[in-house]
Design a protein around this motif. Structure first.
Motif, PDB file in Angstrom:
ATOM      1  N   UNK A 188       5.425  15.544  11.544  1.00 36.43           N
ATOM      2  CA  UNK A 188       4.748  16.383  12.897  1.00 36.43           C
ATOM      3  C   UNK A 188       3.213  15.761  12.299  1.00 36.43           C
ATOM      4  N   UNK A 189       3.525  15.632  11.550  1.00 32.86           N
ATOM      5  CA  UNK A 189       1.701  15.954  10.779  1.00 32.86           C
ATOM      6  C   UNK A 189       1.031  14.825  10.382  1.00 32.86           C
ATOM      7  N   UNK A 190       2.092  13.705   9.561  1.00 29.94           N
ATOM      8  CA  UNK A 190       1.843  12.487   9.369  1.00 29.94           C
ATOM      9  C   UNK A 190       2.258  11.285  10.938  1.00 29.94           C
ATOM     10  N   UNK A 191       3.204  11.223  11.112  1.00 32.08           N
ATOM     11  CA  UNK A 191       4.140   9.832  11.774  1.00 32.08           C
ATOM     12  C   UNK A 191       3.032   9.078  12.732  1.00 32.08           C
ATOM     13  N   UNK A 192       2.289   9.626  13.561  1.00 28.09           N
ATOM     14  CA  UNK A 192       1.050   8.959  14.054  1.00 28.09           C
ATOM     15  C   UNK A 192       0.585   8.162  13.272  1.00 28.09           C
ATOM     16  N   UNK A 193      -0.456   8.752  12.501  1.00 29.34           N
ATOM     17  CA  UNK A 193      -1.067   8.255  11.268  1.00 29.34           C
ATOM     18  C   UNK A 193      -0.371   7.107  10.771  1.00 29.34           C
ATOM     19  N   UNK A 205       7.800   6.861   3.187  1.00 29.31           N
ATOM     20  CA  UNK A 205       8.515   7.735   3.163  1.00 29.31           C
ATOM     21  C   UNK A 205       8.674   9.235   3.410  1.00 29.31           C
ATOM     22  N   UNK A 206       8.646  10.780   3.101  1.00 25.86           N
ATOM     23  CA  UNK A 206       8.991  11.409   3.902  1.00 25.86           C
ATOM     24  C   UNK A 206       7.942  12.286   3.721  1.00 25.86           C
ATOM     25  N   UNK A 234       1.046  -1.068  -0.135  1.00 29.72           N
ATOM     26  CA  UNK A 234      -0.066   0.254   0.406  1.00 29.72           C
ATOM     27  C   UNK A 234       1.349   1.412  -0.053  1.00 29.72           C
ATOM     28  N   UNK A 235       0.579   1.881  -0.640  1.00 28.58           N
ATOM     29  CA  UNK A 235       1.169   3.457  -0.499  1.00 28.58           C
ATOM     30  C   UNK A 235       0.557   3.820   0.405  1.00 28.58           C
ATOM     31  N   UNK A 236       2.306   4.702   1.545  1.00 36.09           N
ATOM     32  CA  UNK A 236       1.519   5.797   2.359  1.00 36.09           C
ATOM     33  C   UNK A 236       1.040   6.944   2.031  1.00 36.09           C
ATOM     34  N   UNK A 237       0.391   8.096   1.359  1.00 34.72           N
ATOM     35  CA  UNK A 237      -0.332   9.006   1.278  1.00 34.72           C
ATOM     36  C   UNK A 237       0.524   9.787   2.273  1.00 34.72           C
ATOM     37  N   UNK A 238       1.586   9.899   2.659  1.00 43.59           N
ATOM     38  CA  UNK A 238       1.782  11.504   3.600  1.00 43.59           C
ATOM     39  C   UNK A 238       1.573  12.632   3.356  1.00 43.59           C
ATOM     40  N   UNK A 239       0.843  13.109   3.862  1.00 41.30           N
ATOM     41  CA  UNK A 239       0.416  14.532   3.379  1.00 41.30           C
ATOM     42  C   UNK A 239       1.372  15.548   4.883  1.00 41.30           C
TER      43      UNK A 239
END
Length: 613
Positions: free
Chosen positions: A499-504, A522-523, A490-495
């Protein structure tokens, strides 16, 4: 504690003062909903208990006397069985569990031949009057018991000196096989007469066993297991009385077996409760209660095939709970039992596990270390009350055999099993290494490569619905198996920023990898164009948006559209949608993953979406 200066400097605390502080913290919220949990029997689990000052210790094994460390051997070949049995006894085991092929607990293996000759080879150089032995042959146990006695006679051992529990249990044979070759009443009568004959020769082992594993393996509750065991034991007790044994002598021909799992407090309370319940039955029969022989075996249903090393931890808690709960003998399933035939290393680990708890932790030094614990005493008493009511229902239905044939017991257990399955699916009941914190790169441990023995079938005379032998991890393991070779991702579409996306993103990774779907990190991405481009290059078929609520509000819809245009078969969002549900779905979000959602159903749907079977 009042003699300690540190304690003396603090004012005395009270339960009432604690409750006042709790009410202030809750700010009007319900105490029961926030702080009180419930067992599958509906028993309350309070957040805090006060000491039970008037509690009386429940007599189990004597203080300082260690429980018997029974090592199970599942090898089909008698010669190989003997080699491993002697090795176990020479290296710390104090007894053996002899598993016969065809027994459910054998997992397809077990001693193939139980003839006198085969038993002679399997038990060569084993002193039959020394190390305790428990037979686990289930459907063939009557024959194995007779052959064991014939072997003992050949070797010159007196019946009165044998240290063996034959573990005859016709009722559980009906429960787990769903059919037996003769009527339960007829079968039990024959075996009761066998017990009466052995008693006349001074037999000091146990002929019958009231075994709770069929209920526990099928997903039943603690009270259901206790009620079933009580009802089975009472049936055998009555049969032996009818065969001419006195009540006192007859009860000494019954052993008990309860399952120990990783719920420490409930397991301990269950073992303590059984002694109290059986003592109540003895009192009702107008005889003074006497100590029972209580076996424990660690739970099959808690075993996992993936991350099996976690089974060591589960077994450690289970042994501690059973040992401090008063078990007289404990058998531990090796950590690889769900993978195949355990090897010597796997057996060594569980043998040493028990020895460490005995010799280093000294858990056997106090007869009932839980006496006076508010939590354990409350659970013990509540389990007694619940189990007694269920026991009375079984008796009112005509006893265990009738309750099995009519399906009453199976239907009750099925209700609890369904509740467990729901909690497993939603990960409310977490399985470390399987539904939580999976490791897709783990190496599978070795098991022995041996063919499973064939078993002779018989023509059934009585039928009942089978109590299934289940493991809690099986639904997630099937997903992992299906994805094992292709290993989809699955591609983790981190936005946004980390600090915004790490937890989820961390939550999403655990979520998807529980179904065998890799979730590389990813970053993060600031714009939807870069996000869509990275998705195309990833080779993934599905994507999951991960970020904060604030960024979701501004970018989730656009990001979902971009991912769908880039070829995503499905787009998920980590978190609850709230008021955005309709808008985000319209933009292309197919589902939401969050704590408490049905992870199993979602992963099964994802497998279908990407073409896994």
């Amino acid at each position: 504690m009042s003699e300690l200066k540190l304690a003396a400097e603090f004012p005395p605390a009270s339960h009432e003062a604690w409750l006042e502080l709790v009410e202030k913290t809750l700010k009007g919220a319900s105490f029961d909903k926030k702080l009180v949990a419930r067992t599958y029997d509906g028993l309350r689990l309070e957040p805090l208990y006060t000491r039970a000052r008037d509690a009386t210790p429940i007599a189990g094994h004597a203080a300082g006397r260690p429980w018997a460390v029974l090592q199970r051997i599942d090898l089909p070949n008698a010669k190989a069985f003997n080699t491993e049995a002697l090795h176990e006894l020479e290296n710390g085991a104090t007894g053996l569990t002899l598993v016969g092929a065809g027994a459910p607990a054998a997992n397809g293996y077990g001693l193939a031949d139980i003839s006198v000759e085969a038993l002679a080879q399997a038990l060569d150089n084993v002193l039959l009057d020394a190390a305790p032995i428990r037979l686990d042959a289930r459907g063939r146990v009557f024959g194995s018991a007779k052959n064991f006695l014939a072997l003992a006679e050949q070797r010159g051992f007196e019946i009165g000196k044998l240290n063996v529990d034959f573990a005859i249990d016709p009722l559980s044979a009906l429960a787990v096989f769903g059919s037996v070759p003769e009527l339960p009443e007829k079968s039990i009568t024959k075996r009761a007469q066998f017990a009466a004959d052995l008693d006349r020769h001074g037999f000091r082992g146990r002929v019958f066993i009231a075994d709770g594993r069929p209920v526990h393996d099928a997903g039943g509750s603690e009270a259901q297991e206790l009620a079933y065991v009580l009802a089975c034991a009472l049936t055998y007790w009555r049969a032996m009385e009818a065969a001419g044994l006195s009540l006192d002598h007859a009860r000494r021909q019954i052993a008990f077996l309860l399952t120990a799992d990783a719920d420490q407090f409930l397991t301990t309370a269950k073992f303590r409760a059984l002694r109290k319940l059986w003592a109540r039955i003895e009192e009702a029969a107008k005889i003074s209660p006497a100590p029972i022989r209580l076996h424990a075996e660690t739970a099959w249903r808690m075993m996992t095939r993936y991350e099996p090393a976690v089974n060591w931890l589960r077994a450690t808690v289970a042994v501690m709970a059973a040992g401090t709960g008063g078990a007289d003998a404990i058998t531990v399933l090796p950590h690889t039992a769900a993978l195949g035939l355990p090897d010597r290393f796997a057996r060594r680990i569980v043998r040493n596990l028990q020895l460490i708890l005995l010799e280093e932790s000294n858990l056997h030094r106090v007869a009932d270390p839980n006496a006076g614990s508010g939590a354990i005493e409350a659970l013990t008493d509540e389990l007694c009350a619940k189990a007694w009511a269920l026991f009375q229902e079984i008796e009112a239905a005509g006893g265990v055999a009738r309750a099995l044939i009519t399906g009453m017991i199976q239907n009750r257990i099925a209700e609890i099993r369904a509740a467990r399955q729901k909690n497993i699916a939603t990960r409310k009941d977490a399985l470390t290494g399987t539904s939580e914190f999976p490791d897709l790169g783990e190496a599978k441990p070795a098991v022995l490569d041996m063919p499973k023995p064939s078993i002779t079938t018989y023509k059934p005379a009585v039928h009942s619905e089978i109590l299934p032998r289940t493991r809690l991890a099986e639904p997630f393991e099937k997903l992992r198996d299906a994805a094992y070779i292709t290993r989809p991702q699955v591609f983790l579409a981190n936005l946004g920023t980390p600090a915004d996306f790490t937890a989820r993103a961390s939550f999403a990774r655990n979520f998807f990898e529980a179904g065998g779907i890799r979730a590389p990190g990813n970053d993060g991405f600031e714009d939807t164009g870069a996000l869509a481009g990275a998705f195309r290059q990833s080779g993934a078929l599905i994507a999951c948006l991960c970020s904060s609520d604030e960024i979701y509000g501004n970018k989730a819809a656009a990001a979902a559209k971009a991912l769908k245009q880039a070829g995503a078969r499905a787009v998920y969002l980590a978190g609850r949608p709230g008021e955005h549900d309709a808008a985000w779905r319209k933009a292309g979000v197919d589902g939401f993953v969050f704590a408490g959602s049905d992870a199993l159903a979602a992963l099964q749907q994802i497998h279908a979406t990407i073409g896994l079977k």
